[in-house]
Motif scaffolding. Sequence first.
Motif, mmCIF file in Angstrom:
data_model
loop_
_atom_site.group_PDB
_atom_site.id
_atom_site.type_symbol
_atom_site.label_atom_id
_atom_site.label_comp_id
_atom_site.label_asym_id
_atom_site.label_seq_id
_atom_site.Cartn_x
_atom_site.Cartn_y
_atom_site.Cartn_z
ATOM 1 N N SER A 48 67.078 51.681 92.782
ATOM 2 C CA SER A 48 67.793 52.908 92.421
ATOM 3 C C SER A 48 66.964 53.737 91.443
ATOM 4 C CB SER A 48 69.142 52.575 91.785
ATOM 5 O OG SER A 48 69.975 51.966 92.727
ATOM 6 N N PHE A 49 66.340 53.070 90.482
ATOM 7 C CA PHE A 49 65.482 53.760 89.519
ATOM 8 C C PHE A 49 64.363 54.511 90.243
ATOM 9 C CE2 PHE A 49 61.460 53.465 87.114
ATOM 10 C CZ PHE A 49 61.756 54.276 86.031
ATOM 11 N N ARG A 106 66.292 47.873 78.139
ATOM 12 C CA ARG A 106 66.486 48.667 79.349
ATOM 13 C C ARG A 106 67.554 49.729 79.142
ATOM 14 N NH1 ARG A 106 65.752 43.557 83.315
ATOM 15 N NH2 ARG A 106 63.501 43.431 82.970
ATOM 16 N N SER A 107 67.527 50.719 80.022
ATOM 17 C CA SER A 107 68.483 51.837 80.028
ATOM 18 C C SER A 107 68.348 52.733 78.803
ATOM 19 C CB SER A 107 69.923 51.325 80.174
ATOM 20 O OG SER A 107 70.066 50.635 81.395
ATOM 21 N N ARG A 162 65.859 43.211 93.480
ATOM 22 C CA ARG A 162 65.809 44.123 92.320
ATOM 23 C C ARG A 162 66.465 45.469 92.657
ATOM 24 N NH1 ARG A 162 60.732 45.184 89.926
ATOM 25 N NH2 ARG A 162 61.865 45.289 87.962
ATOM 26 N N GLU A 163 67.737 45.428 92.992
ATOM 27 C CA GLU A 163 68.449 46.624 93.447
ATOM 28 C C GLU A 163 68.494 47.728 92.392
ATOM 29 O OE1 GLU A 163 72.207 45.502 95.121
ATOM 30 O OE2 GLU A 163 71.248 44.196 96.595
ATOM 31 N N SER A 164 68.633 47.370 91.124
ATOM 32 C CA SER A 164 68.655 48.412 90.095
ATOM 33 C C SER A 164 67.291 49.093 89.985
ATOM 34 C CB SER A 164 69.097 47.852 88.742
ATOM 35 O OG SER A 164 68.188 46.884 88.280
#
Length: 144
Positions: free
Chosen positions: A125-126, A88-89, A120-122
């Motif tokens: 944001s994605f 990821r990232s 799944r907060e990230s």
Amino acid sequence: MDRIDIRELITEEQLKEGYNVMRQLRSHLDEVAYLQLVNEAKRIENYRQFALYANDKIAAVIGFQPMVTLYYGKFIWICDFVTDELKRSKGYGEQLLTYIHDLLLSEGYETVALSSGLQRESAHSFYKDKMKYEQVSYVFKKTL
């Protein structure tokens, strides 16, 4: 620099390879149940899966199907989308989702929708910040 390739997962062998990443999202499914559901969804719902390969290893998998509703009209529902937790990232999710957007536009679709678990907060944001998705509703579920 990573060598990137995006391919549709069609064969049983390709789907099994995709399971190794998809199980990080769909951890309640063993490989047998996963393959049964994917094959049934392909047959009944025209479900498709694509994977982003980085240096010949799957880094991200997406599954989607066409739908028609009175709210959206003709659109694509993204059912499953996950990037390998160890990869990821690195921009793989963005590359895969952008590829799918371009593919769907070429196939005549103008709308894509999905749901994402509350935890799944990230991912939220994605979708909102990086991919410019609008949050237009809440999804409700009831087990019968």
